[in-house]
Write an enzyme that holds these catalytic residues in place. Structure first.
Site, PDB file in Angstrom:
ATOM      1  N   LYS A 139       0.755  -1.277   0.084  1.00 17.83           N
ATOM      2  CA  LYS A 139       0.054   0.058   0.112  1.00 17.83           C
ATOM      3  C   LYS A 139       0.994   1.246  -0.189  1.00 17.83           C
ATOM      4  O   LYS A 139       2.194   1.153   0.639  1.00 17.83           O
ATOM      5  CB  LYS A 139      -0.913  -0.084   1.205  1.00 17.83           C
ATOM      6  CG  LYS A 139      -2.066   0.792   1.045  1.00 17.83           C
ATOM      7  CD  LYS A 139      -2.990   0.263   0.136  1.00 17.83           C
ATOM      8  CE  LYS A 139      -4.480   0.853   0.387  1.00 17.83           C
ATOM      9  NZ  LYS A 139      -5.436   0.016  -0.040  1.00 17.83           N
TER      10      LYS A 139
HETATM   11  N1  GLU Z   1      -7.000   0.239  -3.096  1.00 17.21           N
HETATM   12  C1  GLU Z   1      -7.868  -1.137  -3.691  1.00 17.21           C
HETATM   13  C2  GLU Z   1      -7.789  -1.826  -2.452  1.00 17.21           C
HETATM   14  O1  GLU Z   1      -7.683  -1.485  -1.109  1.00 17.21           O
HETATM   15  C3  GLU Z   1      -7.480  -1.917  -5.038  1.00 17.21           C
HETATM   16  C4  GLU Z   1      -5.968  -2.091  -4.866  1.00 17.21           C
HETATM   17  C5  GLU Z   1      -5.524  -2.678  -6.328  1.00 17.21           C
HETATM   18  O2  GLU Z   1      -6.234  -2.535  -7.294  1.00 17.21           O
HETATM   19  O3  GLU Z   1      -4.476  -3.133  -6.399  1.00 17.21           O
HETATM   20  O4  GLU Z   1      -8.057  -3.166  -2.425  1.00 17.21           O
END
Ligand code: GLU
Length: 441
Positions: A127
């Protein structure tokens, strides 16, 4: 179902004592790893995997300056936490938020590892975040800041190694700027696949059909799979929603097609209620024009207290972490919590809600639609293919239904909460892979 949370995260306390780190009950990272390690107890997981999961592999922090429209230079702080890549390249969103902290990004990266493992995607967990309020920047400033952030991350991201995506405060346009910056910095021979460095791009620039609505769509597929077993009908229920951004508004629009009634919504501008139902399409248009739900003329403004106490079948948090705490939990009057957001329920709130008989469908199951369609986008980019929306939706439904069944089966087998079951189903898979791969050197 019972929750082993009452053991108050004993496994995590022992691990952090061994690591000579203080275990903080109120910190979202410790709360998250606490529940994850509770799940390892159900499976008799070995100590090595507990240690591996307890801290991310890499915690990258960058500082960079960017030029503002008035000519001044401002310093920004960005993060990318790469939690685990045993299943495949690191994967997870990048959020832009002014209150973001390292421990929050660590918790979210850990959840991505769990999310990808539960869905059996060949991806790891990561993240990222930039400490900025995107609403405080002009479009030109946002573009420059995004490009500088991408440059500062440098080779820490790549289509084969770590692939960011949108999250809170970021969108397809921001992904396009990231992909363009990264492609410009790549060698000529890597340019073909370079745009695959991020997913959630605009369709015209390598994005996938169905990606924008994917998190909401995935959540609805999970409900279609699980609600019949709870004696609830998707076409005959009412719900409350926290957040009306990408996840909230798509969830509401898709649920409306099934005939569910949106009674009340709260976002960063206020809360509104209409017992007869709020038109999700109309509210989406209003929020686009006004920046939030406040002042929406076809519903009444209500206090946050009234929002949380409204009687509904489903309560869907689709905004930030920790938005359901113990005090909220006391007031809440719903049958099922459906976690569209990551880590929206604090452990104390969860315990109380389970005691009240509320079922909680956990985030790593409910909101995995986003990363699943991100995986489809990444695959399409690598093969220079374009899938029809129908194919994306079909494959997404399959992935979400299988994950839902996996969680349900684990919950029954171990007689535990759906959250612990979702972590256990993810960890069981990670454990197998670690076991097969053995220890290097
Ligand atoms: N931000 C989204 C999540 O928390 C998508 C992550 C992604 O598509 O890699 O799952």
């Amino acid at each position: 179902m019972n929750s082993p949370d009452s053991k108050s995260h004993q496994s995590a306390r022992e691990i952090f004592e061994e690591l000579e780190e203080y275990y903080d009950d109120h910190n979202v990272y410790y709360q998250t790893i606490g529940s994850v390690l509770d799940a390892t107890e159900l499976l008799g997981i070995n100590h090595r995997l507990k240690l591996i999961l307890s801290q991310p592999k890499n915690e990258i922090m960058v500082h960079f300056t960017a030029k503002m429209d008035d000519g001044s230079q401002k310093l920004f702080k960005g993060y990318r936490v790469q939690h685990n890549n045993v299943l495949g390249p690191y994967k997870g969103g990048i959020r832009f938020h002014h209150e973001v902290k390292l421990d929050e990004v660590k918790a979210l990266a850990l959840l991505m590892t769990m999310k990808c493992a539960l869905a059996r995607l060949p991806l790891g967990g990561a993240k990222g975040a930039l400490k900025v309020n995107p609403r405080s920047l002009t479009k030109n400033e946002l573009e420059r800041v995004t490009r500088r952030f991408t440059a500062a991350l440098g080779n820490n991201i790549s289509p084969n190694y770590d692939i960011p995506a949108p999250d809170v405060g970021t969108n397809a346009q921001i992904m396009a700027w990231m992909a363009d910056t990264y492609t410009n910095m790549s060698e000529a021979s890597s340019k073909v696949i370079a745009k695959g460095v991020v997913t959630g791009k605009p369709i015209e620039f390598g994005g996938s059909e169905g990606r924008e609505k994917a998190t909401g769509q995935g959540l609805v597929f999970v409900l279609e799979e699980l609600l019949p077993g709870m004696n609830l009908k998707i076409g005959d229920l009412s719900y409350s929603l926290i957040g009306f951004g990408n996840v909230g508004s798509w969830t509401a629009r898709l649920l409306q097609k099934h005939g569910s009634k949106l009674k009340t919504v709260m976002d960063h501008t206020g809360a509104i209620l209409n017992e007869d139902g709020i038109d999700a399409e109309d509210l989406t248009q209003y929020v686009k024009e006004h920046g939030g739900v406040k002042g929406y003329p076809k519903a009444n403004p209500v206090s946050n207290d009234a929002f949380y106490s409204t009687k509904v079948d489903l309560f869907i948090p689709a905004a930030l972490e920790q938005m359901i705490d113990f005090e909220h939990a006391k007031r809440m009057n719903c049958k099922v919590i459906v976690e569209g957001a990551n880590a929206p329920t604090t452990p104390r709130a969860e315990q109380l809600l389970l005691e009240k008989g509320v079922e909680i469908l956990p985030a790593i199951l409910c909101n995995a639609g986003g990363v699943t369609v991100s995986y489809f986008e990444w695959k399409q980019n690598r093969q220079s293919e374009t899938w029809e929306e129908e194919k994306v939706d079909r494959q997404l439904r399959m992935t979400m239904s299988k994950s839902a069944q996996r969680v349900l089966n684990m919950a029954r087998e171990k007689n535990c909460s759906m959250r612990i079951a979702s972590y256990a189903a993810a960890i069981e898979y990670l454990d197998k892979v670690y076991d097969m791969r053995g220890v290097f050197p």
